[in-house]
Design a protein around this motif. Sequence first.
Motif, PDB file in Angstrom:
ATOM      1  N   LEU A  85      40.944  41.029  56.138  1.00 23.61           N
ATOM      2  CA  LEU A  85      39.623  41.540  55.759  1.00 23.61           C
ATOM      3  C   LEU A  85      39.742  42.652  54.718  1.00 23.61           C
ATOM      4  N   CYS A 129      42.128  42.962  52.494  1.00 23.53           N
ATOM      5  CA  CYS A 129      42.468  42.324  51.213  1.00 23.53           C
ATOM      6  C   CYS A 129      41.237  41.698  50.574  1.00 23.53           C
ATOM      7  N   LEU A 130      40.407  41.044  51.369  1.00 31.16           N
ATOM      8  CA  LEU A 130      39.180  40.450  50.834  1.00 31.16           C
ATOM      9  C   LEU A 130      38.244  41.523  50.289  1.00 31.16           C
ATOM     10  N   LYS A 139      39.709  42.757  47.043  1.00 36.50           N
ATOM     11  CA  LYS A 139      39.558  41.707  46.027  1.00 36.50           C
ATOM     12  C   LYS A 139      38.120  41.674  45.499  1.00 36.50           C
ATOM     13  N   ASN A 140      37.156  41.780  46.405  1.00 32.73           N
ATOM     14  CA  ASN A 140      35.750  41.785  45.984  1.00 32.73           C
ATOM     15  C   ASN A 140      35.407  43.028  45.169  1.00 32.73           C
TER      16      ASN A 140
END
Length: 82
Positions: free
Chosen positions: A70, A72-73, A76-77
């Motif tokens: 989560l 990393c996401l 990334k976003n």
Amino acid sequence: MAHKDGAILFHRNTGKDRTGVAAVLLRSALGVDRDTVMKDFDLTNDFDCALNMIIELIEAIIVINRFAMLSCLFVKNKIKDY
């Protein structure tokens, strides 16, 4: 139930206590000394404790991995939005 070279193995996935009591009664009837019978019976508690610790460790690893994914996401976003 398995039998080989004078040894007998019997087990149950459920009903551990009933199987253990049956083993205590059977081994006592066959003349195994009480200390040996009780020491072997108590080994199942050690195994259960170790198994529960392993399960808790695996559950903790799963939680850490989910958090890492989560995170990393999220990063990334944020980078994508930048």
